[in-house]
Design a protein around this motif. Structure first.
Motif, PDB file in Angstrom:
ATOM      1  N   UNK A  88     149.249  92.948 146.907  1.00 11.30           N
ATOM      2  CA  UNK A  88     148.279  93.362 147.924  1.00 11.30           C
ATOM      3  C   UNK A  88     146.929  93.732 147.322  1.00 11.30           C
ATOM      4  N   UNK A  89     146.929  94.282 146.114  1.00  9.06           N
ATOM      5  CA  UNK A  89     145.697  94.809 145.527  1.00  9.06           C
ATOM      6  C   UNK A  89     145.232  94.060 144.275  1.00  9.06           C
ATOM      7  N   UNK A  90     145.727  92.843 144.061  1.00  8.35           N
ATOM      8  CA  UNK A  90     145.290  92.093 142.882  1.00  8.35           C
ATOM      9  C   UNK A  90     143.827  91.684 143.027  1.00  8.35           C
ATOM     10  N   UNK A  91     143.178  91.484 141.904  1.00  8.80           N
ATOM     11  CA  UNK A  91     141.748  91.167 141.898  1.00  8.80           C
ATOM     12  C   UNK A  91     141.455  90.056 140.903  1.00  8.80           C
ATOM     13  N   UNK A  92     140.223  89.584 140.944  1.00  5.88           N
ATOM     14  CA  UNK A  92     139.748  88.608 139.963  1.00  5.88           C
ATOM     15  C   UNK A  92     138.747  89.309 139.046  1.00  5.88           C
ATOM     16  N   UNK A  93     139.077  89.390 137.763  1.00  4.27           N
ATOM     17  CA  UNK A  93     138.234  90.051 136.769  1.00  4.27           C
ATOM     18  C   UNK A  93     137.737  89.014 135.772  1.00  4.27           C
ATOM     19  N   UNK A  94     136.420  88.882 135.666  1.00  5.42           N
ATOM     20  CA  UNK A  94     135.814  87.880 134.780  1.00  5.42           C
ATOM     21  C   UNK A  94     136.424  86.500 135.011  1.00  5.42           C
ATOM     22  N   UNK A  95     136.676  86.173 136.290  1.00  6.91           N
ATOM     23  CA  UNK A  95     137.165  84.853 136.660  1.00  6.91           C
ATOM     24  C   UNK A  95     138.661  84.691 136.660  1.00  6.91           C
ATOM     25  N   UNK A  96     139.427  85.701 136.188  1.00  7.67           N
ATOM     26  CA  UNK A  96     140.881  85.585 136.111  1.00  7.67           C
ATOM     27  C   UNK A  96     141.568  86.557 137.065  1.00  7.67           C
ATOM     28  N   UNK A  97     142.649  86.087 137.714  1.00 10.02           N
ATOM     29  CA  UNK A  97     143.447  86.945 138.579  1.00 10.02           C
ATOM     30  C   UNK A  97     144.199  87.962 137.724  1.00 10.02           C
ATOM     31  N   UNK A  98     144.153  89.213 138.113  1.00  9.12           N
ATOM     32  CA  UNK A  98     144.883  90.268 137.418  1.00  9.12           C
ATOM     33  C   UNK A  98     145.239  91.354 138.419  1.00  9.12           C
ATOM     34  N   UNK A  99     146.090  92.263 138.018  1.00 12.26           N
ATOM     35  CA  UNK A  99     146.498  93.334 138.922  1.00 12.26           C
ATOM     36  C   UNK A  99     147.487  94.260 138.258  1.00 12.26           C
ATOM     37  N   UNK A 100     148.002  95.206 139.036  1.00 10.66           N
ATOM     38  CA  UNK A 100     148.931  96.197 138.502  1.00 10.66           C
ATOM     39  C   UNK A 100     148.635  97.563 139.088  1.00 10.66           C
TER      40      UNK A 100
END
Length: 455
Positions: free
Chosen positions: A122-134
């Motif tokens: 639900x809260x994953x994001x894109x950081x510097x073009x890459x999908x990440x989360x946690x």
């Protein structure tokens, strides 16, 4: 008082009271809040896992990885020394009954990990073009608390990236020293070189390695354990009896002189259970966050199965081999006890038992190093972006080398402490965001099956 004694006292308070209550309480809370989701959705999760089984899936990249690759990365982290060395130390310190409490904590943990995986999607994001989360992302965005998110990120970087990977390399070094007579520090250097090559390849190389290693290593280990149980089949039922009786009357199994209490059985069962399946710790959500799925609930059902495989299958196999072979009476602990058990089980084959476990542990612990690095890296990205990743990678590799040569008791105690520090902010977020998990599950269950196709 030396450092080891100090850490043991801290962990005894931390795990015997605070975290045992919090972890089990959170698991029980989600079990009822989500209406026993770990039972209702288990079959579906099982179909998702084995319907997507592949040793060569689509290459992961900036948009994430497949659901199976995410599961493999999660299991790579879960199935490590906690299943081999951790199960042994739990039995020695808490008696055979500690395994029962591992099962209990894992059952409720299956509901907790559903919540973790769902929130990470639900809260994953894109950081510097890459999908990440946690957890750092669902703490900062869901709770709007960047300070708590920052505390979690620092804790997991230290707990898994540094201390945790020291535990893994320590167990590999010890196993190879026993089986082949290698110097542990040399083993640590070799592991660090191979790990560094994978780290540099990013998410694509990590996913590619875990999806191949995890199914093969698990099958290899389970087949070896199954052969020993068949050879010692008359001792299998007594082994189960030791587990169930020892959970409530340890003195009836070990004798009153041993001094193991029910509290100790629970303490070591829950502590080693967490280190093994990681439910509630906040680590595996980093893998589930990057899975490419249609709905967050999909990955939640997959996460449930990861805890089942880790604890009820792999860890239980270790415990049964130790108890059925009589290795518990050899007076050793940790990976040496597991090696002794397999050596006794394969006694007709000479030193094969030690070699078998050394090879299994190499793959188990090495895959965990990869998974834990990936989890810690996600938090380095959260705190600093991608510009300091090379420095972080170098520090992790140094820890791998140093950890191989340290005293095992101290490494385990330090790992327990930092694992505990990770748990608290993660559980706070899970409880306060439980309505989002519940609503997401209800939405997921209302969807038509032609939208969520898992057959």
């Amino acid at each position: 008082m030396d450092l080891l004694s100090t850490m043991k006292k801290i962990n005894d308070i931390f795990w015997s009271y605070i975290l045992t209550f919090l972890l089990c309480g959170t698991g029980i809370f989600f079990t009822f809040r989500l209406r026993f989701v770990q039972v209702r959705k288990f079959k579906e999760g099982w179909k998702r896992v084995f319907g997507g089984l592949s040793l060569k899936g689509e290459r992961a990249g900036k948009d994430g990885m497949s659901s199976f690759q995410a599961l493999s990365t999660a299991i790579a982290a879960q199935v490590g020394t906690g299943n081999l060395a951790g199960a042994a130390t739990a039995i020695v310190s808490g008696g055979p009954g500690a395994i029962f409490w591992m099962w209990v904590s894992a059952f409720f943990g299956m509901a907790t990990i559903f919540a973790e995986a769902t929130l990470s999607q639900l809260f994953k994001e894109r950081v510097d073009g890459e999908i990440t989360g946690g957890p750092a992302y669902y703490i900062s965005k869901g709770l709007n608390n960047k300070y708590l998110a920052g505390f979690f990120s620092v804790a997991i970087i230290v707990a898994l990236g540094f201390m945790g990977n020291m535990v893994q390399s320590n167990s590999i070094g010890s196993a190879f020293s026993t089986a082949f007579g290698f110097e542990p520090v040399i083993v640590g250097i070799i592991i660090a070189i191979i790990a560094g090559f994978i780290f540099i390849g990013g998410v694509g190389r990590i996913a590619s390695v875990t999806e191949k290693i995890v199914p093969i290593m698990a099958l290899f280990y389970l087949l070896g354990g199954l052969v020993i149980l068949i050879l010692n089949y008359t001792n299998v039922l007594p082994a189960f009896k030791m587990i169930f009786v020892g959970a409530f009357k340890p003195e009836a199994v070990l004798g009153g002189a041993i001094g193991v209490s029910v509290k100790q059985a629970i303490r070591y069962g829950v502590a080693r259970g967490l280190f093994s399946n990681e439910a509630g710790m906040g680590s595996t959500p980093h893998a589930h966050a990057v899975a490419k799925v249609k709905h967050p609930g999909e990955q939640g059902t997959v996460a449930i199965v990861s805890v089942f495989i880790d604890t009820f299958i792999v860890l239980t196999m270790t415990a049964l081999v130790i108890l059925s072979t009589g290795a518990l009476n050899t007076g050793v602990t940790g990976i040496e006890l597991t090696q002794n058990a397999f050596s006794m089980g394969f006694k007709s084959l000479g030193n094969f038992g030690n070699i078998f476990i050394a090879i299994c542990l190499l793959f188990f612990a090495f895959s965990t190093i990869i998974g834990w690095y990936f989890f810690a890296e996600a938090n380095v990205k959260y705190l600093f972006g991608t510009k300091h990743l090379n420095i972080f990678r170098l520090l992790v590799l140094i820890c791998i080398v140093v950890g191989a040569a340290l005293k095992v008791d101290l490494v385990w105690e330090l790992a327990d402490t930092f694992n505990g520090l990770m748990v608290i902010p993660n559980l706070i977020a899970l409880i306060f965001l439980s309505s989002k998990v519940s609503n997401s599950l209800k939405e997921y269950e209302s969807l038509k099956q032609d939208y969520i196709d898992y057959e």
